[in-house]
Design an enzyme around this catalytic site. Structure first.
Site, PDB file in Angstrom:
ATOM      1  N   ALA A  78     -75.439 -30.205  44.217  1.00  0.00           N
ATOM      2  CA  ALA A  78     -74.076 -30.690  44.452  1.00  0.00           C
ATOM      3  C   ALA A  78     -73.390 -30.743  43.090  1.00  0.00           C
ATOM      4  O   ALA A  78     -74.053 -30.782  42.048  1.00  0.00           O
ATOM      5  CB  ALA A  78     -74.128 -32.070  45.087  1.00  0.00           C
ATOM      6  N   GLY A 121     -78.840 -30.250  46.020  1.00  0.00           N
ATOM      7  CA  GLY A 121     -78.121 -29.788  47.209  1.00  0.00           C
ATOM      8  C   GLY A 121     -78.374 -28.311  47.501  1.00  0.00           C
ATOM      9  O   GLY A 121     -78.290 -27.886  48.655  1.00  0.00           O
ATOM     10  N   GLU A 124     -81.520 -28.300  49.363  1.00  0.00           N
ATOM     11  CA  GLU A 124     -81.220 -28.887  50.678  1.00  0.00           C
ATOM     12  C   GLU A 124     -80.463 -27.907  51.563  1.00  0.00           C
ATOM     13  O   GLU A 124     -80.704 -27.834  52.769  1.00  0.00           O
ATOM     14  CB  GLU A 124     -80.428 -30.193  50.491  1.00  0.00           C
TER      15      GLU A 124
HETATM   16  N1  CAA Z   1     -73.066 -29.506  39.097  1.00  0.00           N
HETATM   17  C1  CAA Z   1     -72.049 -29.117  38.289  1.00  0.00           C
HETATM   18  N2  CAA Z   1     -72.186 -28.172  37.327  1.00  0.00           N
HETATM   19  C2  CAA Z   1     -73.400 -27.605  37.199  1.00  0.00           C
HETATM   20  C3  CAA Z   1     -74.495 -27.965  37.994  1.00  0.00           C
HETATM   21  C4  CAA Z   1     -74.294 -28.957  38.995  1.00  0.00           C
HETATM   22  N3  CAA Z   1     -75.279 -29.351  39.838  1.00  0.00           N
HETATM   23  N4  CAA Z   1     -75.577 -27.219  37.598  1.00  0.00           N
HETATM   24  C5  CAA Z   1     -75.146 -26.431  36.596  1.00  0.00           C
HETATM   25  N5  CAA Z   1     -73.837 -26.655  36.343  1.00  0.00           N
HETATM   26  C6  CAA Z   1     -72.974 -26.012  35.354  1.00  0.00           C
HETATM   27  C7  CAA Z   1     -73.238 -26.525  33.952  1.00  0.00           C
HETATM   28  O1  CAA Z   1     -72.561 -27.738  33.710  1.00  0.00           O
HETATM   29  C8  CAA Z   1     -72.710 -25.378  33.119  1.00  0.00           C
HETATM   30  O2  CAA Z   1     -71.315 -25.447  33.104  1.00  0.00           O
HETATM   31  P1  CAA Z   1     -70.506 -25.194  31.696  1.00  0.00           P
HETATM   32  O3  CAA Z   1     -70.912 -23.822  31.260  1.00  0.00           O
HETATM   33  O4  CAA Z   1     -69.069 -25.309  32.072  1.00  0.00           O
HETATM   34  O5  CAA Z   1     -71.000 -26.239  30.751  1.00  0.00           O
HETATM   35  C9  CAA Z   1     -73.096 -24.163  33.951  1.00  0.00           C
HETATM   36  O6  CAA Z   1     -73.282 -24.628  35.271  1.00  0.00           O
HETATM   37  C10 CAA Z   1     -74.391 -23.510  33.495  1.00  0.00           C
HETATM   38  O7  CAA Z   1     -75.395 -24.498  33.492  1.00  0.00           O
HETATM   39  P2  CAA Z   1     -76.351 -24.774  32.234  1.00  0.00           P
HETATM   40  O8  CAA Z   1     -75.641 -24.450  30.962  1.00  0.00           O
HETATM   41  O9  CAA Z   1     -76.923 -26.150  32.379  1.00  0.00           O
HETATM   42  O10 CAA Z   1     -77.473 -23.656  32.499  1.00  0.00           O
HETATM   43  P3  CAA Z   1     -78.987 -23.676  32.033  1.00  0.00           P
HETATM   44  O11 CAA Z   1     -79.504 -22.313  32.336  1.00  0.00           O
HETATM   45  O12 CAA Z   1     -79.123 -24.182  30.653  1.00  0.00           O
HETATM   46  O13 CAA Z   1     -79.716 -24.761  32.994  1.00  0.00           O
HETATM   47  C11 CAA Z   1     -80.238 -25.820  35.100  1.00  0.00           C
HETATM   48  C12 CAA Z   1     -79.850 -24.522  34.358  1.00  0.00           C
HETATM   49  C13 CAA Z   1     -81.631 -26.261  34.687  1.00  0.00           C
HETATM   50  C14 CAA Z   1     -80.199 -25.506  36.584  1.00  0.00           C
HETATM   51  C15 CAA Z   1     -79.207 -26.940  34.751  1.00  0.00           C
HETATM   52  O14 CAA Z   1     -77.891 -26.431  34.909  1.00  0.00           O
HETATM   53  C16 CAA Z   1     -79.330 -28.169  35.605  1.00  0.00           C
HETATM   54  O15 CAA Z   1     -80.228 -28.958  35.397  1.00  0.00           O
HETATM   55  N6  CAA Z   1     -78.407 -28.364  36.564  1.00  0.00           N
HETATM   56  C17 CAA Z   1     -78.333 -29.547  37.380  1.00  0.00           C
HETATM   57  C18 CAA Z   1     -79.412 -29.559  38.449  1.00  0.00           C
HETATM   58  C19 CAA Z   1     -79.331 -30.839  39.247  1.00  0.00           C
HETATM   59  O16 CAA Z   1     -79.536 -31.918  38.760  1.00  0.00           O
HETATM   60  N7  CAA Z   1     -79.058 -30.705  40.561  1.00  0.00           N
HETATM   61  C20 CAA Z   1     -78.932 -31.826  41.457  1.00  0.00           C
HETATM   62  C21 CAA Z   1     -77.516 -32.265  41.558  1.00  0.00           C
HETATM   63  S1  CAA Z   1     -77.314 -33.773  42.493  1.00  0.00           S
HETATM   64  C22 CAA Z   1     -77.379 -33.313  44.114  1.00  0.00           C
HETATM   65  O17 CAA Z   1     -77.532 -32.148  44.428  1.00  0.00           O
HETATM   66  C23 CAA Z   1     -77.242 -34.420  45.129  1.00  0.00           C
HETATM   67  C24 CAA Z   1     -77.552 -34.057  46.522  1.00  0.00           C
HETATM   68  O18 CAA Z   1     -78.619 -34.307  47.002  1.00  0.00           O
HETATM   69  C25 CAA Z   1     -76.568 -33.388  47.369  1.00  0.00           C
END
Ligand code: CAA
Length: 270
Positions: A78, A121, A124
């Protein structure tokens, strides 16, 4: 124009901003399209996804649906940017997960074709689909605890049903990523393919299902999903009624006649 064609809902597939939707050989493909954000599931993306799924569910041109992302990410969760400042009341009133319930109600089979990240998400969403075909590079996970929350779109329930309590506890409580191979071994996904082929594999599976009688496919899906929220008694009763119901379909007659006449059946979805 036939009466069925007259009832076909209209949809301009080129009007979407956050998804790319196509239909080919009775398979609808929806590609999540926020590549710069690893397909993070924002509310506008979810609105388009559900609108498109709704349309495909009603369209006579579609018999099976694929949801996919790109090579790097199915969806990394998400949208954290949207959630970062949200208050409890905003989340409650927004009720964004209500939209996810629509996906659960889609009658046609949905296959997730996953490459790269399927996190939070994203995982999910893949689990809300009926089957998952993954590339060798796919990484599944529920990392919500790392940002101070828990899965909110069904992860605790669907992952536990898919892989069992011990594994679900480990995956959700550590927030670690699971490789495609491990996901296959623990029963989370159906198939692993090389990255160049995972979407083709998903399409091949979708076309195989699309060739079957649609009403039988619909009732088979409903009956399988029923097993998750009923007793064995209730589930068996549901299955039996669905079985009897199919004797009212033209496709049942066509399927059985074709078998007896030693020819290929022509299913019409009636
Ligand atoms: N939400 C918003 N933006 C996200 C995102 C997310 N879940 N995941 C990645 N992005 C964005 C980053 O902020 C980044 O944007 P900018 O370039 O504008 O800064 C872009 O996507 C690329 O991401 P990274 O630079 O972080 O890429 P990476 O290759 O270094 O890392 C990753 C990849 C390990 C997947 C890392 O992006 C990450 O950890 N993402 C979040 C994963 C996460 O925590 N997901 C759960 C979200 S909560 C949820 O989903 C609740 C639910 O149950 C519904």
């Amino acid at each position: 124009m036939s009466s069925s064609a007259a009832m076909q809902p209209q949809m301009d597939l080129s009007a979407f901003q956050f998804i790319i939707a196509t239909v080919d050989e009775q398979v609808g493909v929806i590609q999540l399209n926020r590549p710069d954000k690893l397909n993070a599931i924002s509310i506008p993306l979810m609105i388009e996804l559900v609108d498109c799924l709704d349309w495909m569910d009603k369209s006579d041109d579609v018999r099976c649906i694929i949801i996919t992302g790109n090579e790097k990410a199915f969806a990394a969760g998400a949208d954290i940017e949207q959630m970062a400042k949200a208050t409890t009341m905003e989340m409650l009133l927004l009720d964004q997960f209500a939209r996810w319930d629509r996906i659960r109600k889609i009658h046609k089979p949905i296959i997730a074709a996953v490459s790269g990240y399927a996190l939070g998400g994203g995982c999910e969403l893949a689990m809300t689909c009926d089957m998952i075909v993954a590339s060798e590079t796919a990484k599944f996970g529920q990392p919500e605890v790392n940002i101070g929350v828990i899965p909110g779109a069904g992860g605790t329930q669907r992952l536990t049903r898919a892989v069992g309590k011990a594994k679900a506890m480990e995956i959700i409580l550590t927030g670690r990523m699971v490789t495609a191979e491990e996901a296959l071994q623990c029963g989370l996904i159906n198939k692993v393919a090389p990255v160049e082929l995972y979407l083709e594999e998903a399409k091949a599976l979708a076309k195989e299902i699309a060739a079957k009688p649609p009403i039988a496919i619909r009732l088979a899906k409903e009956s399988i999903l029923k097993s998750f929220d009923t007793t064995i008694e209730g589930g068996l009763d549901f299955e039996r009624k669905a079985f009897y119901l199919l004797f009212a379909s033209e496709d049942k007659q066509e399927g059985m006649n074709a078998f007896l006449e030693k020819r290929k059946p022509q299913f019409q979805g009636r």
